[in-house]
Design an enzyme around this catalytic site. Structure first.
Site: not given
Ligand code: NDP
Length: 329
Positions: A156, A159-160
């Protein structure tokens, strides 16, 4: 990793002696314990629906495989995925949600009460069912990928990606997700290698054009990932093989897998409409499925946004839809 057994096991489960002797009736059953499931639980519990939740194979859902979550509102300093999901769980339990460990292994939605088999041994009969079983990101299946999950390997970018600000990263995949993630990462990172196994990308033309126009994305067509390398501090490189079978090493700190997701809808597919990938279809602007009393929320019905906060939003909607449904009986 498939969270649920296939429908082939349904008949076995039904005919099992232990199943018929262990039946429990509940008002509202929630399957799955990611942000969607827990948010549905919080709302359902506060509406006195006495929800029972089964957590599934991965309690806490996909977020438990990420490290820091920085984009969920309300955590100004960030929070780790596992801690955040523990907070969700505590909040759901505070209002009386009965959270149980167990995996839904079969379902019979042919009539109400809906029957869901847990761990192939127990049947729950529910007046309303909220499906929040999520989706599982596909991985390449390399040992080194498993080793560095959460330490440089992620599925992701939203997300990261921020953790690799100014660094070099790689994205593997040739679909719209890979193109989108590569473009997103290009805005944060120094350089993005996009590893595509064929000599073309299957992403939409507009996305491919965007990738090609982005100066710091280098597309490596006809390259396969052989190994992700690193040390105690995480990933520091990737070894690829090109179409001639030669090895190519790239120094990177983040490796993003974007080769698709599998929604965990197998046991419900016989009864509900799904798209070609398996995402459960819901009626426009609701979480209602084609069966009255069965609701779907989170990543099992959303192929588009796939964020914790959007999943939580649909979980809230599912509980409100379930409350109204039960109130109308
Ligand atoms: P897709 O299934 O479309 O693409 C998966 C990609 O991963 C393919 O290029 C495939 O290669 C590659 N792949 C699969 N397995 C491997 C492997 N083992 N090694 C290397 N590469 C591999 O998945 P997406 O998640 O990209 O998209 C899913 C759906 O969601 C699509 O319909 C897409 O259009 C849609 N979507 C739409 C977006 C938007 O409109 N903004 C954004 C994101 C997704 P190959 O081509 O060789 O099979």
């Amino acid at each position: 990793m498939a969270l649920f057994k296939s429908l082939d096991n349904l008949e076995d489960d039904k005919s099992s002696k232990s199943v018929s002797s262990d039946v429990e009736k509940v008002k509202c059953l929630i399957i799955g314990s990611g942000p969607a499931g827990y948010t549905a639980a919080i709302y359902a519990a506060r509406a006195n629906l006495n929800p029972v939740m089964y957590e599934g194979l991965e309690p806490g859902g996909q977020l438990t495989t990420t490290t820091e979550v920085e984009n969920y509102p309300g955590y100004p300093e960030g929070v780790t995925g596992p801690v955040m999901m523990e907070d969700f769980k505590k909040q759901a339990q505070r209002f009386g949600t009965d959270v149980r460990f167990g995996i839904a292994t079969a379902a019979d939605l042919s009539k109400r009460p809906f029957k869901v088999t847990i761990d192939s041994t127990k049947i729950i009969e529910a007046e309303a069912l909220i499906i929040a079983t999520g989706a599982t990101a596909k991985y390449l299946g390399l040992d080194s990928e498993e080793k560095f999950k959460g330490q440089g390997v992620s599925a992701c970018a939203t997300c990261d990606g921020f953790f690799y600000k100014g660094k070099d990263v790689a994205v593997v995949g040739g679909g719209d997700t890979a193109a989108e993630e590569a473009t997103y990462l290009a805005g944060i990172c120094n350089k993005v290698y996009l590893i595509v196994r064929k000599d073309y990308m299957r992403a939409s033309k507009v996305m491919i054009d965007r990738v090609h126009k982005t100066k710091n994305i280098e597309v490596l067509y006809e390259h396969q990932t052989k190994e992700i390398v690193g040390d105690m501090s995480g990933v520091n490189g990737v070894i690829l093989t090109n179409s001639k079978g030669e090895e190519v090493k790239k120094d990177i700190h983040g490796f993003f897998v974007a080769i698709g997701h599998k929604p965990n809808s197998d046991i419900f597919k016989e009864y509900l409409d799904t798209d070609e990938v398996g995402y459960i279809k819901t009626k426009p602007d609701t979480t209602k499925t084609k069966i009255d009393g069965v609701f779907a929320c989170g990543d099992v019905m959303d192929s588009h946004y796939r964020q914790a906060v959007t999943a939580a939003g649909t979980g809230c909607r599912a509980a409100i839809d379930a409350e109204r449904f039960l109130g109308s009986l």
